[in-house]
Scaffold this motif. Structure first.
Motif, mmCIF file in Angstrom:
data_model
loop_
_atom_site.group_PDB
_atom_site.id
_atom_site.type_symbol
_atom_site.label_atom_id
_atom_site.label_comp_id
_atom_site.label_asym_id
_atom_site.label_seq_id
_atom_site.Cartn_x
_atom_site.Cartn_y
_atom_site.Cartn_z
ATOM 1 N N GLU A 113 0.947 -1.243 0.075
ATOM 2 C CA GLU A 113 0.094 -0.147 0.019
ATOM 3 C C GLU A 113 0.805 1.288 0.022
ATOM 4 N N THR A 114 1.996 1.000 0.612
ATOM 5 C CA THR A 114 3.053 2.367 0.651
ATOM 6 C C THR A 114 3.696 2.637 -0.765
ATOM 7 N N ALA A 115 4.015 1.464 -1.431
ATOM 8 C CA ALA A 115 4.431 1.946 -2.489
ATOM 9 C C ALA A 115 3.488 2.104 -3.498
ATOM 10 N N ARG A 116 2.277 1.734 -3.395
ATOM 11 C CA ARG A 116 1.114 2.309 -4.250
ATOM 12 C C ARG A 116 1.086 3.785 -4.340
ATOM 13 N N ALA A 117 0.793 4.157 -2.925
ATOM 14 C CA ALA A 117 0.804 5.605 -2.563
ATOM 15 C C ALA A 117 1.997 6.430 -3.172
ATOM 16 N N GLU A 118 2.948 5.892 -2.957
ATOM 17 C CA GLU A 118 4.149 6.508 -3.575
ATOM 18 C C GLU A 118 4.265 6.564 -5.113
ATOM 19 N N LEU A 119 4.067 5.686 -5.679
ATOM 20 C CA LEU A 119 3.989 5.645 -7.230
ATOM 21 C C LEU A 119 3.022 6.355 -7.657
ATOM 22 N N SER A 120 1.749 6.511 -7.155
ATOM 23 C CA SER A 120 0.616 7.362 -7.541
ATOM 24 C C SER A 120 1.040 8.716 -7.459
ATOM 25 N N ALA A 121 1.983 9.233 -6.426
ATOM 26 C CA ALA A 121 2.048 10.503 -6.612
ATOM 27 C C ALA A 121 2.982 10.855 -7.433
ATOM 28 N N ILE A 122 3.940 9.919 -7.743
ATOM 29 C CA ILE A 122 4.966 10.278 -8.951
ATOM 30 C C ILE A 122 4.194 10.272 -10.311
ATOM 31 N N SER A 123 2.992 9.266 -10.728
ATOM 32 C CA SER A 123 2.523 9.311 -11.737
ATOM 33 C C SER A 123 1.715 10.660 -11.900
ATOM 34 N N GLN A 124 0.998 11.266 -10.740
ATOM 35 C CA GLN A 124 0.426 12.618 -10.743
ATOM 36 C C GLN A 124 1.506 13.662 -11.332
ATOM 37 N N ARG A 125 2.694 13.522 -10.617
ATOM 38 C CA ARG A 125 3.628 14.632 -11.222
ATOM 39 C C ARG A 125 3.916 14.367 -12.694
ATOM 40 N N VAL A 126 4.182 13.312 -13.059
ATOM 41 C CA VAL A 126 4.622 13.156 -14.327
ATOM 42 C C VAL A 126 3.339 13.466 -15.340
ATOM 43 N N GLU A 127 2.319 13.178 -14.967
ATOM 44 C CA GLU A 127 0.966 13.757 -15.795
ATOM 45 C C GLU A 127 0.762 15.065 -16.069
ATOM 46 N N LYS A 128 1.326 15.782 -14.952
ATOM 47 C CA LYS A 128 1.210 17.356 -14.969
ATOM 48 C C LYS A 128 2.453 17.892 -15.838
ATOM 49 N N ALA A 129 3.591 17.242 -15.469
ATOM 50 C CA ALA A 129 4.747 17.750 -16.558
ATOM 51 C C ALA A 129 4.789 17.450 -17.823
ATOM 52 N N PHE A 130 4.035 16.186 -18.291
ATOM 53 C CA PHE A 130 4.051 15.822 -19.557
ATOM 54 C C PHE A 130 2.570 15.430 -20.220
ATOM 55 N N PRO A 131 1.617 16.710 -20.116
ATOM 56 C CA PRO A 131 0.342 16.354 -20.469
ATOM 57 C C PRO A 131 0.207 15.722 -21.855
ATOM 58 N N ASP A 132 0.967 16.069 -22.866
ATOM 59 C CA ASP A 132 0.757 15.669 -24.027
ATOM 60 C C ASP A 132 0.787 14.268 -24.205
ATOM 61 N N SER A 133 2.003 13.547 -23.596
ATOM 62 C CA SER A 133 1.981 12.233 -23.738
ATOM 63 C C SER A 133 1.492 11.422 -22.518
ATOM 64 N N ASP A 134 1.375 11.848 -21.091
ATOM 65 C CA ASP A 134 1.049 11.219 -20.156
ATOM 66 C C ASP A 134 -0.326 11.568 -19.380
ATOM 67 N N ALA A 135 -1.294 12.511 -19.952
ATOM 68 C CA ALA A 135 -2.354 12.710 -19.254
ATOM 69 C C ALA A 135 -3.322 11.759 -19.120
ATOM 70 N N GLY A 136 -3.703 11.384 -18.222
ATOM 71 C CA GLY A 136 -4.790 10.032 -18.114
ATOM 72 C C GLY A 136 -4.170 8.806 -17.883
ATOM 73 N N TRP A 137 -2.771 8.907 -17.707
ATOM 74 C CA TRP A 137 -2.066 7.612 -17.527
ATOM 75 C C TRP A 137 -1.626 7.670 -15.963
ATOM 76 N N HIS A 138 -1.772 6.466 -15.275
ATOM 77 C CA HIS A 138 -1.560 6.356 -13.941
ATOM 78 C C HIS A 138 -0.759 4.923 -13.868
ATOM 79 N N ASP A 139 -0.618 4.350 -12.746
ATOM 80 C CA ASP A 139 0.118 3.111 -12.457
ATOM 81 C C ASP A 139 -0.791 2.217 -11.448
ATOM 82 N N ARG A 140 -0.466 0.855 -11.640
ATOM 83 C CA ARG A 140 -1.235 -0.203 -10.985
ATOM 84 C C ARG A 140 -0.137 -1.019 -10.493
#
Length: 821
Positions: free
Chosen positions: A243-270
């Motif tokens: 659960e800790t790993a999921r929370a950390e990766l989710s935060a990273i994915s959100q940062r990536v989504e904001k930084a690269f909206p053209d390629s990563d908007a809507g993409w997350h991790d599982r």
């Protein structure tokens, strides 16, 4: 110990005095125990065998997640990740290490005949993540993933088959795709990660990997965010919950989504536990099959219990006399349980033989991509399971009869015993209850099998959009070192097609980058001219294939409008494409798609030239018969060259007859070019439904076995009842009863048992078959046709099972029957 030996000797003598009874009981139990042992062998190898990893409980699979896109393409929300996003994830502190893998096919030359091998591309830390040491030499290291690809690790199977188990293989050089690579290690025999059956459909992993090589990505390629083709494996730090790993990766994915909206908007991790992911797709079916054989064993136990109860009637006087002489009830129960245990032991021994034969039969039907299916065997763990099942079976089959037979009612027992073994009313009630129980269980199994049969019939009736009969396929992968540019790839394709079309018995031939239903996905993001650039999660997606002239004609894919790919569609002519009807209808509704334009390169990739639609063809099922066709694009291979080339040949007769000639045609163009996947297209179509066929055949076999055992149970109870009522039947006929009246009496009593079993079974089936919903196609879990057919079939079988002894009752001579007592 002495008492046990006495019980065993007495039980053996008792059983040998009734050879027919003993043989039937042993065979009945052997069928149930053998079926359970065989299926448990498969379940054990797939679900229970320990994984060849150091810390499997800390291993995770990390997927890219995009639910809207997954629904759009009809795939599970377990999607590949781009290198750029992976290296962002790799910064997570919850993971000790993280690696990515991808599938590939490589040409192996220089040893024997050229051949394709199943390669797994891995980043340098994969083997450190998994913690599996090499059998010989070493595994790949992070430094092997820097710069050019120079090293390779072999699978144990590949090492044995290609190098004869030579332990001096480490340090030797082999040529893969025309380039020299040094063998640095050989993996242990149990290691084969990842297998195709362990991964979601479309990743293209082979059933068994042959080699592992580094990804060889340059620093620039590691920043690529538009090319999604890798899956990630992570090792959690000790003590860090998932659960800790999921929370950390989710935060990273959100940062990536904001930084690269053209390629990563809507993409997350599982993030999911690796052990569960490796068996996710096959686990439900295997658990249903295991439950089914457990029910078959229950029916077998019920039948043997009925046999023992029937035998009890003849032994009531014996039991009563022994009890009257001072034998304790516990002592009598132990003796009778010893008899049932001895029957179960004999049934277990024969069941092991049945299991061995059953596993050989299962091997014919089991899909090639079922994980570790090749390791299924009767090893000591399975034999231990068989021993446990045997002991349980002996207890289940013997406990109720033993308690029934030793019930302390001496007066009734002695009175019943004087009636030529007529049996007690309690024993008759118990036998009838057991028949109702086994009939209900049989209804449940037959209903489940019926649903799978109906589902499979619906699936195989689906039109794939092409004609597979009479078509041979073969695959070549052109090495970059030799065919690194488009003109050379196109020249090879044209030369080979010319030779294939000239073969005797071949009427047409064509080429496609990956075959429909071949297990690989090629999906491109599109931009439609005249429409605003969509968000990444709303980007139009399409199956994307490069094809040659003649492909549509060879597979008989019907053209709806415009033209097919032609020889004139060359590298210097305007870019064109043929599209499927779904794409035309979706993106140009109500308009003529011919002349419309689109381009590839969504998800933030660089802009691509416009492609003009010149034709529309019927949709083809590319992924599976159960998945609706996606939008489809076919571009000329001459304009978009590819090194991955599958050829299709339509033949006048058996396509296998031209196999040798087709191989020779490839070698005539390039003697060092390996050929693989030479098989009829009909075989590919059949293989695409192999998993469902496997489930249907096995559950169908168990259902038939349950039906036969239930029929035997009804027959046994009815026959025993008729035998005990011979005097009554004779008296009825002596007083004027017609034979039809006597037969109706027998059928009515047996029919009441069958009706009660059917009613209980239908209630069970309506509740239980809902868990099969994921295994069904085009059929509801409560399909009325299936349940109606099952009811009619069970009713007919039950009546027939009762009719045989009932008809025998009508043949009784009244005078003989009256003299019997």
């Amino acid at each position: 110990m002495e008492n046990l030996l006495q019980d065993l000797r007495f039980a053996g003598r008792t059983l040998l005095k009734r050879p027919a009874f003993t043989l039937i009981a042993i065979l009945t139990l052997a069928l149930g125990i053998g079926a359970n042992t065989a299926i448990f062998s498969v379940v054990d190898s797939v679900l229970l065998a320990p994984l060849p990893f150091h810390h499997p409980e800390r291993l995770t699979m990390i997927w890219a997640s995009n639910p809207p896109l997954a629904r759009k393409v009809g795939l599970a929300d377990k999607l590949p990740v781009s290198p750029g996003t992976f290296y962002d994830w790799k910064t997570a502190k919850s993971f000790e290490k993280m690696a990515m893998v991808n599938s590939d096919r490589m040409n192996f030359t220089g040893a024997r005949e050229p051949e394709q091998v199943a390669a797994t591309l891995v980043s340098g830390e994969l083997f450190q993540v998994l913690g599996t040491p090499a059998f010989l030499g070493r595994t790949l290291l992070p430094e092997d993933d820097e710069g050019k690809r120079t090293t390779v690790v072999l699978s144990h199977r590949f090492w044995r088959s290609h190098f004869g188990g030579d332990r001096g293989v480490v340090g030797r050089t082999i040529r893969l795709n025309g380039k020299p690579l040094t063998i640095v290690g050989v993996m242990p025999p149990e290691f084969a990660f990842p297998r195709g059956g362990e991964m979601p459909h479309g990743f293209g992993f082979a059933a068994q990997p042959d080699i592992w090589v580094s990804t060889g990505l340059s620093p620039k390629e590691r920043q690529n965010r538009g090319s999604r083709g890798y899956l990630a494996v992570g090792l959690l730090r000790s003590g860090v919950p998932i659960e800790t790993a999921r929370a950390e990766l989710s935060a990273i994915s959100q940062r990536v989504e904001k930084a690269f909206p053209d390629s990563d908007a809507g993409w997350h991790d599982r993030v999911e536990p690796l052990p569960a992911e490796l068996v996710g797709d096959v686990k439900p079916a295997l658990m249903i099959l295991l439950a089914a054989v457990g029910l078959v064993l229950l029916i077998a136990c019920v039948n043997v219990a009925n046999l023992l109860l029937a035998a009890a009637a003849a032994r009531q006087k014996e039991i009563a006399l022994r009890t009257a002489l001072g034998a304790g009830r516990g002592r009598m129960v132990r003796q009778l349980l010893t008899e049932s245990a001895l029957l179960a032991a004999a049934g277990g021994a024969v069941g092991i033989l049945f299991a061995y034969w059953g596993l050989r039969a299962i091997a014919v039907w089991i899909p090639a991509d079922v994980p570790v299916a090749h390791q299924v065997a009767l090893d000591p763990r399975i034999l231990l399971f068989t021993l446990g099942v045997t002991l349980l079976t002996g207890a289940l089959a013997g406990l109720a009869p033993a308690l029934q037979m030793t019930r302390p009612d001496l007066a009734e027992s002695l009175r019943d015993g004087t009636r030529a073994g007529s049996g007690t009313s309690r024993g008759g009630r118990t036998r009838r209850v057991l028949v109702v129980l086994e009939t209900a269980v049989a209804v449940l199994l037959v209903a489940g099998a019926g649903l799978l049969v109906r589902s499979f019939a619906r699936l195989t009736a689906v039109d794939p959009g092409f004609c597979a009969e009479g078509v041979l396929t073969l695959q070549v992968i052109l090495p970059e070192a030799k065919y690194g540019d488009g003109p050379r790839q196109t020249a090879f394709t044209s030369a080979l097609l010319e030779k294939l079309r000239a073969l005797p018995g071949v009427t047409s031939a064509g080429m496609i980058s990956s075959l429909p239903l071949g297990g690989e996905e090629e999906i491109e993001a599109l931009l439609i001219e005249g429409q605003p650039r969509p968000k990444p999660s709303e980007t139009p997606l399409a199956d994307y294939r490069q094809v040659s002239p003649g492909y549509f004609e060879t597979l008989v894919i019907r053209r709806i409008a415009g033209r097919a790919i032609a020889e004139s569609d060359a590298v210097k002519t305007p870019l064109v494409a043929v599209v499927g009807e779904t794409l035309a209808r979706t993106y140009w509704p109500g308009a003529d798609p011919l002349g419309k334009r689109f381009s590839t390169g969504g998800f933030g990739g660089p802009a691509q030239p416009w492609i003009t639609v010149v034709g529309v063809v019927r949709d083809v099922r590319q992924t599976g018969l159960q998945i609706d066709p996606r939008p489809q694009v076919y571009v000329p291979q001459a304009q978009r060259p590819t090194t991955y080339q599958s050829f299709v040949l339509r033949t006048q007769g058996d396509p296998k007859a031209v196999t040798a000639a087709a191989r020779s045609a490839v070698y005539a163009v390039d003697r060092d070019q390996p050929v693989s996947e030479v098989r009829p297209m009909a075989e590919i179509l059949s293989q695409s439904v192999a998993g469902r066929r496997f489930n249907m055949v096995l559950l169908g076999m168990f259902a038939v076995l349950a039906l036969v055992l239930a029929a035997v149970g009804i027959y046994g109870v009815t026959a025993y009842s008729v035998a005990q009522r011979t005097r009554e039947m004779g008296l009825r006929m002596a007083l004027g009863a017609q034979r039809g009246t006597v037969l109706a009496l027998v059928l009515r009593e047996a029919g009441s048992l069958a009706l009660a079993g059917l009613a209980a079974g239908l209630v069970l089936a309506f509740a239980a078959t809902r868990v099969m919903a994921s295994l069904l196609f085009g059929v509801a879990a409560t399909d009325a046709v299936t349940f109606g057919s099952v009811t009619a079939a069970l009713a007919l079988v039950s009546l027939f099972a009762a009719w045989v002894p009932g008809r025998r009752a009508t043949q009784v001579d009244p005078m003989v029957a009256l003299r019997a007592d």
